[in-house]
Design a protein around this motif. Structure first.
Motif, PDB file in Angstrom:
ATOM      1  N   UNK A  89      -4.649   6.995   8.928  1.00  0.00           N
ATOM      2  CA  UNK A  89      -6.356   6.633   8.940  1.00  0.00           C
ATOM      3  C   UNK A  89      -6.196   5.894   7.794  1.00  0.00           C
ATOM      4  N   UNK A  90      -5.787   6.189   6.344  1.00  0.00           N
ATOM      5  CA  UNK A  90      -5.992   5.233   5.314  1.00  0.00           C
ATOM      6  C   UNK A  90      -5.436   3.976   5.548  1.00  0.00           C
ATOM      7  N   UNK A  91      -4.045   3.802   6.003  1.00  0.00           N
ATOM      8  CA  UNK A  91      -3.408   2.470   6.372  1.00  0.00           C
ATOM      9  C   UNK A  91      -4.138   1.858   7.233  1.00  0.00           C
ATOM     10  N   UNK A  92      -4.716   2.576   8.344  1.00  0.00           N
ATOM     11  CA  UNK A  92      -5.621   1.695   9.159  1.00  0.00           C
ATOM     12  C   UNK A  92      -7.062   1.334   8.628  1.00  0.00           C
ATOM     13  N   UNK A  93      -7.448   2.008   7.770  1.00  0.00           N
ATOM     14  CA  UNK A  93      -8.624   1.595   7.342  1.00  0.00           C
ATOM     15  C   UNK A  93      -8.642   0.105   6.357  1.00  0.00           C
ATOM     16  N   UNK A  94      -7.538   0.455   5.626  1.00  0.00           N
ATOM     17  CA  UNK A  94      -7.122  -1.036   4.687  1.00  0.00           C
ATOM     18  C   UNK A  94      -6.880  -2.087   5.645  1.00  0.00           C
TER      19      UNK A  94
ATOM     20  N   UNK B  59       2.951  14.762  13.326  1.00  0.00           N
ATOM     21  CA  UNK B  59       2.854  13.369  13.627  1.00  0.00           C
ATOM     22  C   UNK B  59       3.394  12.567  12.845  1.00  0.00           C
ATOM     23  N   UNK B  60       3.925  11.345  13.165  1.00  0.00           N
ATOM     24  CA  UNK B  60       4.710  10.407  12.604  1.00  0.00           C
ATOM     25  C   UNK B  60       3.745   9.280  11.849  1.00  0.00           C
ATOM     26  N   UNK B  61       3.618   8.826  10.873  1.00  0.00           N
ATOM     27  CA  UNK B  61       2.517   8.173  10.469  1.00  0.00           C
ATOM     28  C   UNK B  61       2.797   6.456  11.032  1.00  0.00           C
ATOM     29  N   UNK B  62       3.940   6.387  11.256  1.00  0.00           N
ATOM     30  CA  UNK B  62       4.089   4.869  11.868  1.00  0.00           C
ATOM     31  C   UNK B  62       3.619   5.144  13.548  1.00  0.00           C
ATOM     32  N   UNK B  63       3.944   5.948  14.176  1.00  0.00           N
ATOM     33  CA  UNK B  63       3.518   6.233  15.350  1.00  0.00           C
ATOM     34  C   UNK B  63       2.018   6.322  15.534  1.00  0.00           C
ATOM     35  N   UNK B  64       1.406   6.931  14.593  1.00  0.00           N
ATOM     36  CA  UNK B  64      -0.125   7.087  14.654  1.00  0.00           C
ATOM     37  C   UNK B  64      -0.781   5.633  14.248  1.00  0.00           C
ATOM     38  N   UNK B  65      -0.154   4.838  13.478  1.00  0.00           N
ATOM     39  CA  UNK B  65      -0.660   3.483  12.960  1.00  0.00           C
ATOM     40  C   UNK B  65      -0.442   2.519  14.385  1.00  0.00           C
TER      41      UNK B  65
ATOM     42  N   UNK C 263       0.837  -1.183  -0.132  1.00  0.00           N
ATOM     43  CA  UNK C 263       0.118  -0.127   0.024  1.00  0.00           C
ATOM     44  C   UNK C 263       0.912   1.118  -0.035  1.00  0.00           C
ATOM     45  N   UNK C 264       0.439   2.230  -0.868  1.00  0.00           N
ATOM     46  CA  UNK C 264       1.252   3.667  -0.889  1.00  0.00           C
ATOM     47  C   UNK C 264       0.049   4.311  -1.073  1.00  0.00           C
ATOM     48  N   UNK C 265      -0.044   5.468   0.183  1.00  0.00           N
ATOM     49  CA  UNK C 265      -0.990   6.431   0.285  1.00  0.00           C
ATOM     50  C   UNK C 265      -0.251   7.765  -0.198  1.00  0.00           C
TER      51      UNK C 265
ATOM     52  N   UNK D  96      -3.555   4.494  -3.023  1.00  0.00           N
ATOM     53  CA  UNK D  96      -4.626   5.168  -2.259  1.00  0.00           C
ATOM     54  C   UNK D  96      -4.452   6.785  -2.487  1.00  0.00           C
ATOM     55  N   UNK D  97      -5.270   7.705  -2.857  1.00  0.00           N
ATOM     56  CA  UNK D  97      -5.093   9.045  -2.470  1.00  0.00           C
ATOM     57  C   UNK D  97      -5.634   9.454  -1.439  1.00  0.00           C
ATOM     58  N   UNK D  98      -5.200  10.540  -0.645  1.00  0.00           N
ATOM     59  CA  UNK D  98      -5.625  10.902   0.541  1.00  0.00           C
ATOM     60  C   UNK D  98      -5.219  12.481   0.494  1.00  0.00           C
ATOM     61  N   UNK D  99      -5.910  13.386   1.583  1.00  0.00           N
ATOM     62  CA  UNK D  99      -5.600  14.585   1.816  1.00  0.00           C
ATOM     63  C   UNK D  99      -4.433  14.508   2.830  1.00  0.00           C
ATOM     64  N   UNK D 100      -3.510  15.389   2.899  1.00  0.00           N
ATOM     65  CA  UNK D 100      -2.151  15.441   3.838  1.00  0.00           C
ATOM     66  C   UNK D 100      -2.827  15.179   5.382  1.00  0.00           C
ATOM     67  N   UNK D 101      -2.009  14.427   6.011  1.00  0.00           N
ATOM     68  CA  UNK D 101      -2.491  14.284   7.455  1.00  0.00           C
ATOM     69  C   UNK D 101      -3.257  12.991   7.479  1.00  0.00           C
ATOM     70  N   UNK D 102      -3.832  12.536   6.497  1.00  0.00           N
ATOM     71  CA  UNK D 102      -4.879  11.567   6.606  1.00  0.00           C
ATOM     72  C   UNK D 102      -4.373  10.005   6.285  1.00  0.00           C
ATOM     73  N   UNK D 103      -2.953   9.946   6.264  1.00  0.00           N
ATOM     74  CA  UNK D 103      -2.357   8.873   5.627  1.00  0.00           C
ATOM     75  C   UNK D 103      -2.392   7.922   6.727  1.00  0.00           C
TER      76      UNK D 103
END
Length: 151
Positions: A103-108, A133-139, A36-38, A94-101
Motif C-alpha cells: 500500500x505504501x508503494x502504491x500510494x507513493x 503475500x508477496x509485495x511484488x504480486x500485490x503491487x 523508495x524503501x519502506x 517510509x516507515x510502515x506497519x508490517x503488511x502495509x508495504x
C-alpha cells in the motif's frame, strides 16, 4: 515514454538488479527516479542492517546507531549510484506497519504520478509462503501504471 520511475528497494539479492534496470530505463528515457524503501517499524530488516554495516566498515565510517539510520543510508547510497550514472534521482524512506508495504508503494506511485514501478520479487520459502503475500504480486495486482518485476 517514462518521465517518472519509482524504484522500490528492499535490500534483498534483487536490489542491485532493480537499480541496474532502473538506471538503464531512466538513461534511455530521461526519466527521473524516486528510490523508495519502506521499512517495517516494529523490527529492523536483518539484510539491511548487515549490508549497511558492511558498507560502513568498507568506507571506514562509524556504524549507524539505529535501523532507521541504516535504512536511510542505504537509500542515500542507491540515489548516489544512480546520480553517478547521470540519472536524476531522489530518495524516500517510509516507515510502515508490517503488511502495509504494498500500500505504501502504491500510494507513493499514485501521489508522485509515476509512469513505471520497478521492484524485485522477494521469494518466501517453506510453508510460510502459503500465508504471506508477496509485495511484488500485490503491487502488480493493484498498480495503476506498468510494473517491472526484476527477478
Amino acid at each position: 515514454m517514462y518521465k517518472r520511475i519509482l524504484a522500490a528497494i528492499d535490500w534483498t539479492a534483487s536490489t542491485e538488479a532493480v537499480l541496474d534496470q532502473t538506471r538503464h530505463l531512466a538513461s534511455l528515457t530521461g526519466a527521473t527516479v524516486l528510490v523508495l524503501h519502506v521499512r517495517a517499524t516494529d523490527f529492523p530488516s536483518l539484510p539491511s542492517i548487515l549490508g549497511a554495516l558492511a558498507s560502513q566498515a568498507l568506507a571506514g565510517e562509524p556504524a549507524a546507531s539505529d535501523a532507521g539510520s541504516v535504512a536511510q543510508r542505504m537509500v542515500d547510497d542507491a540515489v548516489a549510484v544512480l546520480s553517478t550514472a547521470g540519472v536524476h534521482a531522489e530518495g524516500l524512506l517510509l516507515e510502515s506497519t508490517p503488511g502495509h508495504t504494498p500500500r505504501a508503494v502504491l500510494d507513493q506511485a499514485r501521489e508522485r504520478e509515476v509512469d513505471l514501478i520497478v521492484l524485485g520479487r522477494r521469494h518466501h520459502g517453506g510453508p510460510s509462503a502459503l500465508f504471506r503475500s508477496n509485495v511484488a504480486d500485490e503491487v502488480f495486482r493493484h498498480a495503476e501504471c506498468p510494473v517491472l518485476i526484476v527477478p
